[in-house]
Design an enzyme around this catalytic site. Sequence first.
Site, PDB file in Angstrom:
ATOM      1  N   ARG A 130      18.147  34.768  49.987  1.00 45.05           N
ATOM      2  CA  ARG A 130      18.635  35.108  48.648  1.00 45.05           C
ATOM      3  C   ARG A 130      19.495  34.013  48.038  1.00 45.05           C
ATOM      4  NH1 ARG A 130      18.339  40.190  47.028  1.00 45.05           N
ATOM      5  NH2 ARG A 130      20.131  39.701  45.732  1.00 45.05           N
ATOM      6  N   CYS A 161      17.091  43.806  50.426  1.00 40.93           N
ATOM      7  CA  CYS A 161      17.663  43.081  51.557  1.00 40.93           C
ATOM      8  C   CYS A 161      18.252  44.111  52.514  1.00 40.93           C
ATOM      9  CB  CYS A 161      18.736  42.159  50.989  1.00 40.93           C
ATOM     10  SG  CYS A 161      19.883  41.490  52.159  1.00 40.93           S
ATOM     11  N   ASP A 171      31.288  39.855  56.127  1.00 40.41           N
ATOM     12  CA  ASP A 171      30.446  39.132  57.090  1.00 40.41           C
ATOM     13  C   ASP A 171      30.999  39.181  58.517  1.00 40.41           C
ATOM     14  OD1 ASP A 171      28.693  38.519  55.088  1.00 40.41           O
ATOM     15  OD2 ASP A 171      29.403  36.473  54.788  1.00 40.41           O
ATOM     16  N   VAL A 175      32.300  46.017  50.187  1.00 41.50           N
ATOM     17  CA  VAL A 175      31.521  44.976  49.500  1.00 41.50           C
ATOM     18  C   VAL A 175      30.034  45.347  49.487  1.00 41.50           C
ATOM     19  CG1 VAL A 175      30.908  42.531  49.430  1.00 41.50           C
ATOM     20  CG2 VAL A 175      33.218  43.216  50.106  1.00 41.50           C
ATOM     21  N   ARG A 195      21.831  44.276  46.471  1.00 42.04           N
ATOM     22  CA  ARG A 195      22.109  42.900  46.092  1.00 42.04           C
ATOM     23  C   ARG A 195      21.476  42.477  44.753  1.00 42.04           C
ATOM     24  NH1 ARG A 195      22.117  38.989  51.144  1.00 42.04           N
ATOM     25  NH2 ARG A 195      23.674  37.956  49.874  1.00 42.04           N
ATOM     26  N   LYS A 216      27.792  27.550  56.545  1.00 40.54           N
ATOM     27  CA  LYS A 216      26.488  27.804  55.906  1.00 40.54           C
ATOM     28  C   LYS A 216      26.675  28.181  54.444  1.00 40.54           C
ATOM     29  CE  LYS A 216      24.560  32.074  56.430  1.00 40.54           C
ATOM     30  NZ  LYS A 216      24.229  32.724  55.146  1.00 40.54           N
ATOM     31  N   ASN A 217      27.595  29.114  54.185  1.00 41.54           N
ATOM     32  CA  ASN A 217      27.711  29.644  52.830  1.00 41.54           C
ATOM     33  C   ASN A 217      28.416  28.684  51.869  1.00 41.54           C
ATOM     34  OD1 ASN A 217      26.315  31.823  53.691  1.00 41.54           O
ATOM     35  ND2 ASN A 217      28.056  33.240  53.739  1.00 41.54           N
ATOM     36  N   ARG A 265      19.595  32.161  61.532  1.00 39.89           N
ATOM     37  CA  ARG A 265      19.829  31.800  60.121  1.00 39.89           C
ATOM     38  C   ARG A 265      21.253  31.295  59.924  1.00 39.89           C
ATOM     39  NH1 ARG A 265      18.545  36.359  56.072  1.00 39.89           N
ATOM     40  NH2 ARG A 265      19.311  34.656  54.794  1.00 39.89           N
TER      41      ARG A 265
HETATM   42  N1  EPU Z   1      26.744  42.267  43.009  1.00 36.96           N
HETATM   43  C1  EPU Z   1      26.385  42.876  41.836  1.00 36.96           C
HETATM   44  N2  EPU Z   1      25.750  42.108  40.893  1.00 36.96           N
HETATM   45  C2  EPU Z   1      25.484  40.784  41.063  1.00 36.96           C
HETATM   46  C3  EPU Z   1      25.889  40.166  42.274  1.00 36.96           C
HETATM   47  C4  EPU Z   1      26.521  40.932  43.246  1.00 36.96           C
HETATM   48  O1  EPU Z   1      26.608  44.050  41.643  1.00 36.96           O
HETATM   49  O2  EPU Z   1      24.921  40.152  40.163  1.00 36.96           O
HETATM   50  C5  EPU Z   1      27.431  43.054  44.066  1.00 36.96           C
HETATM   51  C6  EPU Z   1      26.693  43.048  45.392  1.00 36.96           C
HETATM   52  O3  EPU Z   1      25.658  43.995  45.451  1.00 36.96           O
HETATM   53  C7  EPU Z   1      27.801  43.300  46.372  1.00 36.96           C
HETATM   54  C8  EPU Z   1      28.994  42.581  45.729  1.00 36.96           C
HETATM   55  O4  EPU Z   1      28.660  42.437  44.356  1.00 36.96           O
HETATM   56  O5  EPU Z   1      28.098  44.672  46.436  1.00 36.96           O
HETATM   57  C9  EPU Z   1      29.301  41.216  46.314  1.00 36.96           C
HETATM   58  O6  EPU Z   1      28.117  40.438  46.381  1.00 36.96           O
HETATM   59  P1  EPU Z   1      28.138  38.851  46.225  1.00 36.96           P
HETATM   60  O7  EPU Z   1      27.366  38.484  45.004  1.00 36.96           O
HETATM   61  O8  EPU Z   1      29.515  38.329  46.327  1.00 36.96           O
HETATM   62  O9  EPU Z   1      27.281  38.383  47.488  1.00 36.96           O
HETATM   63  P2  EPU Z   1      26.416  37.064  47.547  1.00 36.96           P
HETATM   64  O10 EPU Z   1      27.073  36.024  46.745  1.00 36.96           O
HETATM   65  O11 EPU Z   1      24.994  37.381  47.264  1.00 36.96           O
HETATM   66  C10 EPU Z   1      27.625  35.938  49.555  1.00 36.96           C
HETATM   67  C11 EPU Z   1      27.289  35.506  50.950  1.00 36.96           C
HETATM   68  C12 EPU Z   1      27.081  36.733  51.818  1.00 36.96           C
HETATM   69  C13 EPU Z   1      28.375  37.558  51.798  1.00 36.96           C
HETATM   70  C14 EPU Z   1      28.736  37.927  50.357  1.00 36.96           C
HETATM   71  C15 EPU Z   1      30.056  38.632  50.236  1.00 36.96           C
HETATM   72  C16 EPU Z   1      26.136  33.395  50.703  1.00 36.96           C
HETATM   73  C17 EPU Z   1      24.891  32.616  50.843  1.00 36.96           C
HETATM   74  N3  EPU Z   1      26.069  34.708  50.939  1.00 36.96           N
HETATM   75  O12 EPU Z   1      26.518  36.702  49.084  1.00 36.96           O
HETATM   76  O13 EPU Z   1      26.865  36.237  53.143  1.00 36.96           O
HETATM   77  O14 EPU Z   1      28.191  38.733  52.550  1.00 36.96           O
HETATM   78  O15 EPU Z   1      28.819  36.705  49.565  1.00 36.96           O
HETATM   79  O16 EPU Z   1      31.071  37.884  50.789  1.00 36.96           O
HETATM   80  O17 EPU Z   1      27.174  32.847  50.416  1.00 36.96           O
HETATM   81  C18 EPU Z   1      25.945  36.219  55.287  1.00 36.96           C
HETATM   82  O18 EPU Z   1      26.341  35.044  55.413  1.00 36.96           O
HETATM   83  O19 EPU Z   1      25.511  36.891  56.265  1.00 36.96           O
HETATM   84  C19 EPU Z   1      25.984  36.853  53.975  1.00 36.96           C
HETATM   85  C20 EPU Z   1      25.262  37.933  53.681  1.00 36.96           C
END
Ligand code: EPU
Length: 431
Positions: free
Chosen positions: A94, A118, A315, A337, A123, A22-23, A407
């Site tokens: 998101r 969320c 995850d 994380v 996030r 998915k991701n 999802r």
């Molecule tokens: N963060 C910031 N600023 C930003 C972006 C992120 O401070 O601009 C922080 C977040 O709050 C968090 C950390 O950085 O503490 C990591 O967040 P990240 O941005 O890597 O998460 P994401 O890209 O929004 C993806 C996956 C998530 C997974 C995370 C971490 C997708 C669609 N989502 O989210 O997957 O938990 O990376 O590996 O790829 C899931 O599949 O259930 C899921 C939540």
Amino acid sequence: MDAFVIEGGRRLKGTVRVAGSKNAALPAMAAVLAAEGPVTLLDVPNLSDIDNMARLLAELGVKIERDLTTSTMKMQVVDEGLSTARYDIVRTMRASICVLGPMLAKRGKAVASMPGGCAIGDRPIDLHLRGLRALGAEINLEGGNVVATAKRLRGARIFLGGPFGSTVLGTANVLSAAVLAEGTTVIEQAACEPEVADLANLLIAMGAHISGAGTPRITIEGVSKLRGVEHRIIADRIEAGTLLCAAAITNGDVTVENCPIDAMAAVIDRLEAVGVNIDPNGSSDPMRATVNVTCARRLDPITVTTQPHPGFPTDLQAQIMALLTLADGNSIITEKVFPERFLHVAELSRMGAEMYRQGPTVMVIGVKKLVGAPVMASDLRASAGLVVAALAARGTTTINRVYHLDRGYDKLEQRLNALGASIERINAPGA
Ligand code: EPU
């Protein structure tokens, strides 16, 4: 709303196949916005998040043909007129935010509703915006929307680290924009997740010049256009890890096909420390291996710390926590994380688990048995953790709000039932 009714205590046995990630699929679909020709993605999982992304892309002028029987999705941009990702869709998912970068780079303008809160934490998207600004975009917040404009993006050196390390979708966003920027971009502290490397492989096939994806420094030489291609999405390491935990907690004997063990070193290391046997059967492709998982004895307690890849994935935190509730001693889980991602703790406690949380750390005191109870799914992976626990619990567990699970897992109940589980999907009005 659908609920699962699970009769626990059945040993899982048989063969199950891991679906496409998915991701990896979500940012790959968004990257189509940067391409000129048709893009065909293979192994696209059949999930509600994918449906939502398809709905969003259709609104942004992408024509989509999907064949669910072959998991194939063919996409082509046919209209660049409307470039706004509406709140209605962004709030349900998101990952919608990753249309921002490729749309901005190709069309010179992109508007996306600012994602709200969320269940797993705050996030923020500050790092996404910082990266796009560094590429020369002008970014304003207007009426809850991020409005990004740029005539042509310019390559830049960008640091994408934040207080919790790298950002996965932020890296995807900046990468999918920088491929069409003028000149060289270097992303430092890029996310090393295999989903980012898969996106880079898709973009490279489209004609982008990218090196270092999968490492903390990605270098991109911008090109003026990207062509259409066919690309196969990697297997889902989180679904694979969930299946390994499910097999382990039932003392099962399960063969998991299409298992990306090359992207699962930390997961395999921790599961082996618990006492789970994971045999890759001499598979030739470590991203699509066939592994046999057995777990014949009491589980050992361990420490687990979630971290950006290649560390243990956040995850899978809920799923391994479910497993450790039955270990022979005390385990420590630290979430680095998403430090607030613990809504499943209270629900697991309703099933007899013993846990103490302090900030980002939970001590899991192993108990002899879990007992079935009515519980509530709060987010995708928390739901998966509850399913893992329910498979081993004595009696009946009812998990409400399994739309969260849908999802990210395609017909999980049918696939676990094929391994010998007893899970019934019911319609529970108002649950
Ligand atoms: N963060 C910031 N600023 C930003 C972006 C992120 O401070 O601009 C922080 C977040 O709050 C968090 C950390 O950085 O503490 C990591 O967040 P990240 O941005 O890597 O998460 P994401 O890209 O929004 C993806 C996956 C998530 C997974 C995370 C971490 C997708 C669609 N989502 O989210 O997957 O938990 O990376 O590996 O790829 C899931 O599949 O259930 C899921 C939540």
